[in-house]
Write a protein that holds these residues in place. Structure first.
Motif, PDB file in Angstrom:
ATOM      1  N   MET A   1       0.809  -1.197   0.000  1.00  0.00           N
ATOM      2  CA  MET A   1       0.000   0.000   0.000  1.00  0.00           C
ATOM      3  C   MET A   1       0.862   1.276   0.000  1.00  0.00           C
ATOM      4  SD  MET A   1      -3.155   0.934   0.036  1.00  0.00           S
ATOM      5  CE  MET A   1      -4.537   1.464   0.959  1.00  0.00           C
ATOM      6  N   PRO A   2       1.852   1.397   0.920  1.00  0.00           N
ATOM      7  CA  PRO A   2       2.680   2.615   0.877  1.00  0.00           C
ATOM      8  C   PRO A   2       3.418   2.791  -0.451  1.00  0.00           C
ATOM      9  CG  PRO A   2       2.986   1.511   2.964  1.00  0.00           C
ATOM     10  CD  PRO A   2       2.177   0.580   2.088  1.00  0.00           C
ATOM     11  N   GLY A   3       3.860   1.701  -1.045  1.00  0.00           N
ATOM     12  CA  GLY A   3       4.555   1.791  -2.330  1.00  0.00           C
ATOM     13  C   GLY A   3       3.658   2.336  -3.423  1.00  0.00           C
ATOM     14  N   LEU A   4       2.418   1.893  -3.440  1.00  0.00           N
ATOM     15  CA  LEU A   4       1.452   2.363  -4.439  1.00  0.00           C
ATOM     16  C   LEU A   4       1.147   3.845  -4.236  1.00  0.00           C
ATOM     17  CD1 LEU A   4      -0.441   1.641  -6.785  1.00  0.00           C
ATOM     18  CD2 LEU A   4      -2.158   1.037  -5.077  1.00  0.00           C
ATOM     19  N   ILE A   5       0.918   4.245  -3.008  1.00  0.00           N
ATOM     20  CA  ILE A   5       0.647   5.658  -2.702  1.00  0.00           C
ATOM     21  C   ILE A   5       1.862   6.510  -3.090  1.00  0.00           C
ATOM     22  CG2 ILE A   5       0.182   7.310  -0.843  1.00  0.00           C
ATOM     23  CD1 ILE A   5      -2.205   5.624  -0.921  1.00  0.00           C
ATOM     24  N   ALA A   6       3.054   6.026  -2.761  1.00  0.00           N
ATOM     25  CA  ALA A   6       4.279   6.760  -3.102  1.00  0.00           C
ATOM     26  C   ALA A   6       4.401   6.922  -4.611  1.00  0.00           C
ATOM     27  CB  ALA A   6       5.501   6.042  -2.535  1.00  0.00           C
ATOM     28  N   TRP A   7       4.119   5.871  -5.350  1.00  0.00           N
ATOM     29  CA  TRP A   7       4.240   5.905  -6.808  1.00  0.00           C
ATOM     30  C   TRP A   7       3.225   6.856  -7.435  1.00  0.00           C
ATOM     31  CZ3 TRP A   7       7.502   4.882 -10.484  1.00  0.00           C
ATOM     32  CH2 TRP A   7       7.057   4.794 -11.799  1.00  0.00           C
ATOM     33  N   ILE A   8       2.000   6.856  -6.917  1.00  0.00           N
ATOM     34  CA  ILE A   8       0.943   7.685  -7.502  1.00  0.00           C
ATOM     35  C   ILE A   8       1.092   9.160  -7.131  1.00  0.00           C
ATOM     36  CG2 ILE A   8      -1.549   8.136  -7.463  1.00  0.00           C
ATOM     37  CD1 ILE A   8      -1.934   5.074  -7.172  1.00  0.00           C
ATOM     38  N   PHE A   9       1.331   9.456  -5.842  1.00  0.00           N
ATOM     39  CA  PHE A   9       1.278  10.838  -5.377  1.00  0.00           C
ATOM     40  C   PHE A   9       2.643  11.518  -5.224  1.00  0.00           C
ATOM     41  CE2 PHE A   9      -2.699   8.943  -3.853  1.00  0.00           C
ATOM     42  CZ  PHE A   9      -3.592   9.823  -4.450  1.00  0.00           C
ATOM     43  N   PHE A  10       3.703  10.747  -5.150  1.00  0.00           N
ATOM     44  CA  PHE A  10       5.037  11.326  -4.962  1.00  0.00           C
ATOM     45  C   PHE A  10       5.997  10.768  -6.005  1.00  0.00           C
ATOM     46  CE2 PHE A  10       2.934  11.136  -0.813  1.00  0.00           C
ATOM     47  CZ  PHE A  10       2.970  12.477  -0.443  1.00  0.00           C
ATOM     48  N   ARG A  11       5.551  10.707  -7.236  1.00  0.00           N
ATOM     49  CA  ARG A  11       6.311  10.049  -8.290  1.00  0.00           C
ATOM     50  C   ARG A  11       7.719  10.612  -8.451  1.00  0.00           C
ATOM     51  NH1 ARG A  11       3.837   7.219 -13.270  1.00  0.00           N
ATOM     52  NH2 ARG A  11       2.185   7.238 -11.754  1.00  0.00           N
ATOM     53  N   HIS A  12       7.916  11.911  -8.281  1.00  0.00           N
ATOM     54  CA  HIS A  12       9.240  12.511  -8.458  1.00  0.00           C
ATOM     55  C   HIS A  12      10.217  12.087  -7.360  1.00  0.00           C
ATOM     56  CE1 HIS A  12       7.072  15.272  -5.824  1.00  0.00           C
ATOM     57  NE2 HIS A  12       8.236  15.656  -5.359  1.00  0.00           N
ATOM     58  N   GLN A  13       9.708  11.585  -6.240  1.00  0.00           N
ATOM     59  CA  GLN A  13      10.568  11.105  -5.154  1.00  0.00           C
ATOM     60  C   GLN A  13       9.969   9.842  -4.530  1.00  0.00           C
ATOM     61  OE1 GLN A  13      10.821  14.048  -2.064  1.00  0.00           O
ATOM     62  NE2 GLN A  13       8.614  14.353  -1.964  1.00  0.00           N
ATOM     63  N   TRP A  14       9.441   8.962  -5.363  1.00  0.00           N
ATOM     64  CA  TRP A  14       8.665   7.836  -4.848  1.00  0.00           C
ATOM     65  C   TRP A  14       9.482   6.877  -3.995  1.00  0.00           C
ATOM     66  CZ3 TRP A  14       9.180   2.635  -5.781  1.00  0.00           C
ATOM     67  CH2 TRP A  14      10.021   2.254  -6.829  1.00  0.00           C
ATOM     68  N   ILE A  15      10.751   6.674  -4.298  1.00  0.00           N
ATOM     69  CA  ILE A  15      11.559   5.752  -3.484  1.00  0.00           C
ATOM     70  C   ILE A  15      11.738   6.324  -2.081  1.00  0.00           C
ATOM     71  CG2 ILE A  15      13.840   4.714  -3.206  1.00  0.00           C
ATOM     72  CD1 ILE A  15      13.966   4.443  -6.249  1.00  0.00           C
ATOM     73  N   ARG A  16      12.044   7.609  -1.991  1.00  0.00           N
ATOM     74  CA  ARG A  16      12.186   8.270  -0.690  1.00  0.00           C
ATOM     75  C   ARG A  16      10.873   8.200   0.087  1.00  0.00           C
ATOM     76  NH1 ARG A  16      11.086  13.524   0.940  1.00  0.00           N
ATOM     77  NH2 ARG A  16      12.280  14.222   2.728  1.00  0.00           N
ATOM     78  N   ALA A  17       9.770   8.505  -0.591  1.00  0.00           N
ATOM     79  CA  ALA A  17       8.451   8.471   0.062  1.00  0.00           C
ATOM     80  C   ALA A  17       8.131   7.066   0.540  1.00  0.00           C
ATOM     81  CB  ALA A  17       7.380   8.976  -0.906  1.00  0.00           C
ATOM     82  N   TRP A  18       8.432   6.077  -0.273  1.00  0.00           N
ATOM     83  CA  TRP A  18       8.155   4.687   0.093  1.00  0.00           C
ATOM     84  C   TRP A  18       8.976   4.276   1.319  1.00  0.00           C
ATOM     85  CZ3 TRP A  18       9.459  -0.101  -3.425  1.00  0.00           C
ATOM     86  CH2 TRP A  18       8.832  -1.227  -2.919  1.00  0.00           C
ATOM     87  N   LEU A  19      10.233   4.660   1.348  1.00  0.00           N
ATOM     88  CA  LEU A  19      11.084   4.327   2.493  1.00  0.00           C
ATOM     89  C   LEU A  19      10.598   5.009   3.771  1.00  0.00           C
ATOM     90  CD1 LEU A  19      14.604   4.453   0.803  1.00  0.00           C
ATOM     91  CD2 LEU A  19      13.355   2.419   1.579  1.00  0.00           C
ATOM     92  N   ILE A  20      10.198   6.268   3.661  1.00  0.00           N
ATOM     93  CA  ILE A  20       9.683   6.981   4.839  1.00  0.00           C
ATOM     94  C   ILE A  20       8.402   6.328   5.331  1.00  0.00           C
ATOM     95  CG2 ILE A  20       8.645   9.148   5.640  1.00  0.00           C
ATOM     96  CD1 ILE A  20      10.691  10.579   3.782  1.00  0.00           C
ATOM     97  N   MET A  21       7.499   6.021   4.403  1.00  0.00           N
ATOM     98  CA  MET A  21       6.241   5.385   4.799  1.00  0.00           C
ATOM     99  C   MET A  21       6.488   3.996   5.380  1.00  0.00           C
ATOM    100  SD  MET A  21       3.377   6.482   2.072  1.00  0.00           S
ATOM    101  CE  MET A  21       3.955   7.583   0.822  1.00  0.00           C
ATOM    102  N   GLY A  22       7.432   3.288   4.827  1.00  0.00           N
ATOM    103  CA  GLY A  22       7.774   1.974   5.374  1.00  0.00           C
ATOM    104  C   GLY A  22       8.364   2.075   6.772  1.00  0.00           C
ATOM    105  N   ALA A  23       9.108   3.138   7.007  1.00  0.00           N
ATOM    106  CA  ALA A  23       9.733   3.341   8.319  1.00  0.00           C
ATOM    107  C   ALA A  23       8.704   3.632   9.411  1.00  0.00           C
ATOM    108  CB  ALA A  23      10.749   4.471   8.244  1.00  0.00           C
ATOM    109  N   THR A  24       7.492   3.987   9.021  1.00  0.00           N
ATOM    110  CA  THR A  24       6.467   4.261  10.036  1.00  0.00           C
ATOM    111  C   THR A  24       6.052   3.000  10.784  1.00  0.00           C
ATOM    112  OG1 THR A  24       4.614   4.035   8.481  1.00  0.00           O
ATOM    113  CG2 THR A  24       5.574   6.245   8.765  1.00  0.00           C
TER     114      THR A  24
END
Length: 89
Positions: free
Chosen positions: A1-24
């Motif tokens: 789920m976090p990976g999908l949200i990161a890809w859709i809404f934070f595409r320019h920094q999706w890996i960073r967003a995914w890692l932050i969301m995963g760290a939660t």
């Protein structure tokens, strides 16, 4: 789920967003305060301090702060998934 949200809404920094969301997932450290630490019949929402309704409200307010937005979304996804788990109990 976090990976999908990161890809859709934070595409320019999706890996960073995914890692932050995963760290939660670190918010589950509050489970260590419970006795027993793991109880398959316990809903964590409203029971553990970092899963309390006040904490969830604070996570929701954090969305308003651009520097904390990704972290906030990750925490809210975590709480939503925990809540869905509670519904299936």
């Amino acid at each position: 789920m976090p990976g999908l949200i990161a890809w859709i809404f934070f595409r320019h920094q999706w890996i960073r967003a995914w890692l932050i969301m995963g760290a939660t997932m670190i918010v589950d450290v509050d489970h260590l305060l419970a006795t027993p630490v793991f109880d398959p019949n316990r809903c964590s929402i409203g029971f553990h301090p970092l899963h309390s309704y006040i904490a969830i409200f604070i996570y929701a307010l954090m969305v308003l702060l651009p520097k904390l937005r990704i972290l906030s979304i990750g925490l809210l996804i975590h709480m939503l998934l925990d809540y869905l788990d509670c519904l299936t109990m």
